[in-house]
Scaffold this motif. Structure first.
Motif, PDB file in Angstrom:
ATOM      1  N   LEU D  87      -0.207 -15.599  -4.402  1.00  0.00           N
ATOM      2  CA  LEU D  87       1.193 -15.802  -4.784  1.00  0.00           C
ATOM      3  C   LEU D  87       2.166 -15.461  -3.651  1.00  0.00           C
ATOM      4  O   LEU D  87       3.374 -15.668  -3.789  1.00  0.00           O
ATOM      5  CB  LEU D  87       1.538 -14.950  -6.016  1.00  0.00           C
ATOM      6  CG  LEU D  87       0.778 -15.293  -7.303  1.00  0.00           C
ATOM      7  CD1 LEU D  87       0.992 -14.212  -8.363  1.00  0.00           C
ATOM      8  CD2 LEU D  87       1.230 -16.659  -7.842  1.00  0.00           C
ATOM      9  N   GLY D  88       1.653 -14.943  -2.517  1.00  0.00           N
ATOM     10  CA  GLY D  88       2.536 -14.572  -1.417  1.00  0.00           C
ATOM     11  C   GLY D  88       3.473 -13.433  -1.777  1.00  0.00           C
ATOM     12  O   GLY D  88       4.632 -13.397  -1.337  1.00  0.00           O
ATOM     13  N   ILE D  89       2.977 -12.503  -2.582  1.00  0.00           N
ATOM     14  CA  ILE D  89       3.799 -11.366  -3.017  1.00  0.00           C
ATOM     15  C   ILE D  89       3.581 -10.165  -2.102  1.00  0.00           C
ATOM     16  O   ILE D  89       2.444  -9.820  -1.789  1.00  0.00           O
ATOM     17  CB  ILE D  89       3.452 -10.986  -4.482  1.00  0.00           C
ATOM     18  CG1 ILE D  89       3.961 -12.058  -5.442  1.00  0.00           C
ATOM     19  CG2 ILE D  89       4.008  -9.612  -4.844  1.00  0.00           C
ATOM     20  CD1 ILE D  89       3.526 -11.860  -6.886  1.00  0.00           C
ATOM     21  N   ASP D  90       4.680  -9.561  -1.650  1.00  0.00           N
ATOM     22  CA  ASP D  90       4.600  -8.290  -0.928  1.00  0.00           C
ATOM     23  C   ASP D  90       4.496  -7.196  -1.987  1.00  0.00           C
ATOM     24  O   ASP D  90       5.494  -6.871  -2.658  1.00  0.00           O
ATOM     25  CB  ASP D  90       5.844  -8.100  -0.047  1.00  0.00           C
ATOM     26  CG  ASP D  90       5.689  -6.897   0.876  1.00  0.00           C
ATOM     27  OD1 ASP D  90       6.019  -6.994   2.067  1.00  0.00           O
ATOM     28  OD2 ASP D  90       5.225  -5.839   0.400  1.00  0.00           O
ATOM     29  N   LEU D  91       3.301  -6.664  -2.132  1.00  0.00           N
ATOM     30  CA  LEU D  91       3.020  -5.764  -3.253  1.00  0.00           C
ATOM     31  C   LEU D  91       3.797  -4.446  -3.132  1.00  0.00           C
ATOM     32  O   LEU D  91       4.303  -3.919  -4.135  1.00  0.00           O
ATOM     33  CB  LEU D  91       1.506  -5.510  -3.324  1.00  0.00           C
ATOM     34  CG  LEU D  91       0.950  -4.984  -4.632  1.00  0.00           C
ATOM     35  CD1 LEU D  91       1.322  -5.864  -5.822  1.00  0.00           C
ATOM     36  CD2 LEU D  91      -0.572  -4.843  -4.540  1.00  0.00           C
ATOM     37  N   SER D  92       3.909  -3.919  -1.905  1.00  0.00           N
ATOM     38  CA  SER D  92       4.654  -2.657  -1.709  1.00  0.00           C
ATOM     39  C   SER D  92       6.100  -2.829  -2.144  1.00  0.00           C
ATOM     40  O   SER D  92       6.668  -1.959  -2.823  1.00  0.00           O
ATOM     41  CB  SER D  92       4.626  -2.236  -0.239  1.00  0.00           C
ATOM     42  OG  SER D  92       3.353  -2.386   0.308  1.00  0.00           O
TER      43      SER D  92
END
Lengths: 117, 117, 117, 117
Positions: D87-92
């Motif tokens: 999903l191209g999510i920056d998890l932090s």
């Protein structure tokens, strides 16, 4: 079709007796049974993890896979019956009440497009 | 107790008609319904998230909470009935067969200590 | 990309402090957190309930939906970090060990056909 | 503690490479991964099905059981990392944003009584 003649109470009684004969009542709190139900539902879902939605319909024509799925569905159903027993819920009434509310929420005959169940 | 006189087929037919009147069949693949079932089971479980196992039994004496739980349990049951319809599974047969296997796996009258479903 | 510079310990510490400031430790047993994690995972899954597998990829191009999904994924991740704290698990180690075992179980470069995690 | 020096990106890259080497990308749609994540979360939960909330804390002192739980937690974490990649999510960023919202929703230092995540 045994479903045509089997009442919910008959199945609830089957589960009730099974639990009583093993003296499992102390473990079967609503909390624990709700966890068990969620775990069984997840096991059922795993059968359809890597197939596409349409492809998942083919399970109907695969007797071995269908038996495995029916087995998991029975596990889920036993937990539902067990919870109904423990909570004193009349499941038929609860289902009819729920569907009556759903009928208001999703009127029949409308064009789809919106949410569905 | 409606459960004493309601057959599984009566409830399956109720669900079958509800789905047909809304033309939802294309969405109700086994994959999607198994996901929906797992999601509903999780919602039921959330009612018991922060109470202890024993304390969760008190829901029986709290009419408002019990009604909310019965509502979620009905959601789960509707998905089970719907899946039975879609897969052509005789649920009573599946439950009886499963319990017969469980009776062999967990013989009655044994001291507990072991696993308890 | 904050992920490029953020360590797991930094996020675990963030969660640890958040829980301590609210004195929630008594509620956060492994049992309760595992239930909360499963419930959050189900909420994430609900976003993809009625779309086909391929169609679900389109969420990447829908900023509003993607934000909602990222929000649910963060909920799941917080429960994972919280459980790591409560259980004293080094998550990086656990992940590397697991992937090493998976590499043996699913050798790279083999034709698919088999299972794919 | 590897968690003190391991960044999320390092673990995301580990998962990305593992998936690429097996050419599993076609199966790893957001829909399928969210199902897999929910299924793994349920497996983790099953370890705590029949123990009381307080008793579940004892897993910390049982090396064998703790290893099994760490293994399931790693499975869940791998799915979270995989979904972040897909999903191209920056998890932090997503975790920090979520916790900032939670801090407003559940102010620190208040008497409990209310909900506790």
């Amino acid at each position: 079709m045994a479903d045509a003649t089997t009442t919910l109470e008959a199945l609830k009684e089957l589960v009730r007796r099974f639990v009583a004969e093993r003296a499992w009542e102390p473990y079967h709190s609503p909390k624990n049974l709700s966890m068990g139900l969620a775990a069984e539902a997840a096991e059922l879902m795993e059968h359809f993890l890597w197939v596409d939605s349409e492809a998942s319909r083919a399970v109907v024509r695969d007797p071995e896979k269908l038996a495995a799925v029916a087995d998991e569905l029975a596990d889920v159903a036993c937990h539902v019956l067990n919870l109904s027993n423990v909570l004193g819920i009349d499941l038929s009434d609860a289902i009819r009440a729920k569907m009556a509310r759903n009928a208001l929420k999703y009127p029949a005959g409308q064009s789809a497009g919106g949410s569905r169940q």
